[in-house]
Design an enzyme around this catalytic site. Structure first.
Site, PDB file in Angstrom:
ATOM      1  N   ARG A  70      13.634   7.170 -20.878  1.00 33.81           N
ATOM      2  CA  ARG A  70      13.362   7.644 -19.662  1.00 33.81           C
ATOM      3  C   ARG A  70      13.717   9.704 -19.506  1.00 33.81           C
ATOM      4  O   ARG A  70      13.686  10.703 -19.249  1.00 33.81           O
ATOM      5  CB  ARG A  70      13.692   6.904 -18.508  1.00 33.81           C
ATOM      6  CG  ARG A  70      14.203   8.223 -16.856  1.00 33.81           C
ATOM      7  CD  ARG A  70      14.362   7.775 -16.228  1.00 33.81           C
ATOM      8  NE  ARG A  70      15.133   5.868 -16.126  1.00 33.81           N
ATOM      9  CZ  ARG A  70      16.050   6.039 -15.850  1.00 33.81           C
ATOM     10  NH1 ARG A  70      17.138   7.462 -16.600  1.00 33.81           N
ATOM     11  NH2 ARG A  70      17.259   5.128 -16.265  1.00 33.81           N
ATOM     12  N   TYR A  85      -3.822  23.984  -4.447  1.00 39.48           N
ATOM     13  CA  TYR A  85      -4.444  22.056  -4.581  1.00 39.48           C
ATOM     14  C   TYR A  85      -4.645  21.404  -2.873  1.00 39.48           C
ATOM     15  O   TYR A  85      -3.431  21.382  -2.441  1.00 39.48           O
ATOM     16  CB  TYR A  85      -4.333  21.843  -5.917  1.00 39.48           C
ATOM     17  CG  TYR A  85      -4.063  20.118  -5.758  1.00 39.48           C
ATOM     18  CD1 TYR A  85      -5.978  19.515  -6.122  1.00 39.48           C
ATOM     19  CD2 TYR A  85      -3.344  19.561  -6.097  1.00 39.48           C
ATOM     20  CE1 TYR A  85      -5.690  18.075  -6.590  1.00 39.48           C
ATOM     21  CE2 TYR A  85      -3.464  18.121  -6.225  1.00 39.48           C
ATOM     22  CZ  TYR A  85      -5.104  17.138  -6.126  1.00 39.48           C
ATOM     23  OH  TYR A  85      -4.547  15.760  -6.432  1.00 39.48           O
ATOM     24  N   ASP A  91       1.121  28.262 -10.457  1.00 37.61           N
ATOM     25  CA  ASP A  91       0.377  26.704 -11.317  1.00 37.61           C
ATOM     26  C   ASP A  91      -0.669  27.092 -11.629  1.00 37.61           C
ATOM     27  O   ASP A  91      -2.102  27.946 -11.447  1.00 37.61           O
ATOM     28  CB  ASP A  91      -0.421  26.077  -9.484  1.00 37.61           C
ATOM     29  CG  ASP A  91      -1.254  24.225 -10.474  1.00 37.61           C
ATOM     30  OD1 ASP A  91      -1.250  24.231 -11.293  1.00 37.61           O
ATOM     31  OD2 ASP A  91      -0.768  23.653  -9.099  1.00 37.61           O
ATOM     32  N   LYS A 112      -5.093  18.082 -16.779  1.00 39.18           N
ATOM     33  CA  LYS A 112      -6.812  18.358 -16.823  1.00 39.18           C
ATOM     34  C   LYS A 112      -6.596  19.924 -18.165  1.00 39.18           C
ATOM     35  O   LYS A 112      -7.296  18.496 -18.587  1.00 39.18           O
ATOM     36  CB  LYS A 112      -6.483  19.478 -15.593  1.00 39.18           C
ATOM     37  CG  LYS A 112      -6.630  19.257 -14.368  1.00 39.18           C
ATOM     38  CD  LYS A 112      -7.229  18.254 -13.395  1.00 39.18           C
ATOM     39  CE  LYS A 112      -7.054  17.648 -12.621  1.00 39.18           C
ATOM     40  NZ  LYS A 112      -5.887  17.803 -11.927  1.00 39.18           N
TER      41      LYS A 112
HETATM   42  C1  LIG Z   1      -4.134  22.955  -9.410  1.00 41.58           C
HETATM   43  C2  LIG Z   1      -3.818  21.597  -9.932  1.00 41.58           C
HETATM   44  N1  LIG Z   1      -2.312  21.467  -9.548  1.00 41.58           N
HETATM   45  C3  LIG Z   1      -1.638  19.864  -9.085  1.00 41.58           C
HETATM   46  C4  LIG Z   1      -2.483  18.996  -9.335  1.00 41.58           C
HETATM   47  C5  LIG Z   1      -2.193  17.369  -9.249  1.00 41.58           C
HETATM   48  O1  LIG Z   1      -1.722  17.436 -10.527  1.00 41.58           O
HETATM   49  P1  LIG Z   1      -1.887  15.500 -11.144  1.00 41.58           P
HETATM   50  O2  LIG Z   1      -3.377  15.268 -10.695  1.00 41.58           O
HETATM   51  O3  LIG Z   1      -1.804  15.831 -12.780  1.00 41.58           O
HETATM   52  O4  LIG Z   1      -0.744  14.679 -10.431  1.00 41.58           O
HETATM   53  C6  LIG Z   1      -3.904  19.194  -9.990  1.00 41.58           C
HETATM   54  C7  LIG Z   1      -5.468  17.955  -9.419  1.00 41.58           C
HETATM   55  O5  LIG Z   1      -5.918  18.496  -9.211  1.00 41.58           O
HETATM   56  C8  LIG Z   1      -4.895  20.080 -10.186  1.00 41.58           C
HETATM   57  O6  LIG Z   1      -5.981  20.803  -9.578  1.00 41.58           O
END
Ligand SMILES: Cc1ncc(COP(=O)(O)O)c(C=O)c1O
Length: 392
Positions: free
Chosen positions: A46, A99, A171, A196
């Site tokens: 961890r 998101y 992000d 992604k």
């Molecule tokens: C731009 C963006 N940030 C964060 C996330 C969250 O990531 P996760 O689904 O890996 O928790 C997503 C998920 O679709 C996303 O599209």
């Protein structure tokens, strides 16, 4: 070293004990110590794990900083940043398009704890300036955004945020470090849904936080161990494998996105196409300046009803209907009913998020097949309407 070389060589020497070209997965929970408290850099998985450490080293190199912590999901990564840097009474400024899960964690987890979320049009300098104040701790943005692919000027927003003593979080999930380097534009923290494009094959969930300096990173790194939302070694190994083709994949995704955006732009059933590569996109000039590619995502508003959209997204040959994006296999999503359903309908309307918006994540298939599939689906919409009317 050029970007594609770094995806293959940075932080990834052959394994020293055996010479294995691709280091094995350190699938272990703990490590034998030579004497109490005396170990070789790893004591418990961890806290740290060699496979995860390799992944963190590569991601840090690709984003051009020294500090990275990997998490079990993108949202776990976001949570660590927010827990580390937001206290009751603090404020966070976010863009209009984020998101849905980011919207939810801010409004349903941190707002009830006494943090104020200011969601404003951060592309407008005057609006941003009036949202910033003495309690603003963080300015949080995506660019391109999910789902409308809006572009924010990271350098200009960072300059305003820094003048108010706030940290800037970008992000970078949609652009990836292949097409955008937020730290060079002024960001203090970068978060990723590694799930992604970075991992790239729709076979795992993972997140990462990167930071420009140790003081910003230290509380996040502490939370990685203290709250324990860490990724499994196997998933880290899969991401290391995926990263080696990041540039190749991003080039193909972007090429496919271009072809699709152009085809959609001339279709009569398409009201509006969102793709930063199109000169008609309001963020095109900023995108040209701050990105080296326009990304692989395309969204569009269908000139029709929500039922038309449901029929279209449910019957594609190569675009599987599903949440997520950024994999080699194409995906289509209806944000209002899927990824952004956690934003209440009246809020979606206020934010300009149309219920007939369709989000496409073209994969690495051939562009001709993808374009043909979409055009075929659009051409079928009037026939589906007629069939529906006949049975009504
Ligand atoms: C731009 C963006 N940030 C964060 C996330 C969250 O990531 P996760 O689904 O890996 O928790 C997503 C998920 O679709 C996303 O599209």
């Amino acid at each position: 070293m050029e970007f594609s070389t770094r995806t293959i060589h940075a932080g990834q020497p052959s394994e020293p004990e055996t010479g294995a070209l691709i280091p094995p997965i350190f699938q272990t929970s703990t490590f034998e110590q030579d004497a109490p408290g005396c170990h070789r850099g790893f004591d418990y998985s961890r806290t740290n794990n060699p496979t995860r450490a390799r992944l963190e080293a590569v991601l840090a190199d690709l984003e051009g900083v020294a500090y990275c912590a990997a998490f079990a999901s993108g949202l776990a990564a976001e949570n660590a940043v927010l827990q580390a840097w937001l206290r009751p009474g603090d404020e966070i400024v976010i863009g209009l398009d984020v998101y849905g899960g980011t919207y939810r964690i801010l409004n349903r987890v941190f707002q009830p704890q006494g943090c104020t979320v200011r969601q404003v049009d951060i592309s407008n300098p005057a609006v941003l300036e009036s949202a910033l104040g003495p309690h603003t701790r963080l300015v949080w943005l995506e660019s391109p955004t999910n789902p409308r692919l809006l572009i924010y000027d990271i350098a200009a927003i960072s300059a305003s945020a820094h003048a108010h003593g706030a940290l800037v979080v970008v992000d970078n999930t949609f652009a990836t470090p292949c097409f955008q380097q937020p730290f060079q534009l002024g960001a203090d923290i970068v978060v990723h849904s590694v799930t992604k494009y970075l991992a790239g094959h729709s076979d795992l969930i993972q997140g990462a936080v990167l930071a420009r300096d140790f003081a910003t990173f230290e509380p996040i790194k502490f939370l990685q161990n203290a709250t324990g939302a860490v990724p499994a070694p196997f998933d880290c190994w899969l991401t290391l494998r995926g990263l080696k083709t990041l540039e190749l994949r991003m080039e193909r995704h972007a090429e496919n996105a271009w072809a699709i955006a152009e085809a959609l732009a001339s279709h009569p059933l398409v009201k509006r196409v969102y793709f930063p590569g199109l000169p008609s996109h309001p963020g095109h000039d900023v995108a040209r300046r701050q990105m080296t590619g326009f990304g692989g995502m395309v969204s569009f508003e269908l000139d029709g009803t929500v039922d038309d959209v449901a029929g279209f997204v449910s019957s594609r040959r190569f675009f599987a209907l599903g949440e997520s994006l950024g994999g080699v296999k194409s995906l289509v999503c209806h944000p209002a009913r899927m990824t952004h359903a956690s934003i209440p309908p009246e809020e979606r309307a206020k934010l300009g998020l149309s219920d007939t918006l369709v989000r496409l994540s073209p994969g690495c298939e051939h562009r001709k097949d993808l374009v043909a599939d979409l055009v075929e689906g659009l051409n079928a919409v009037p026939r589906a309407r007629e069939a529906q009317a006949a049975t009504a």
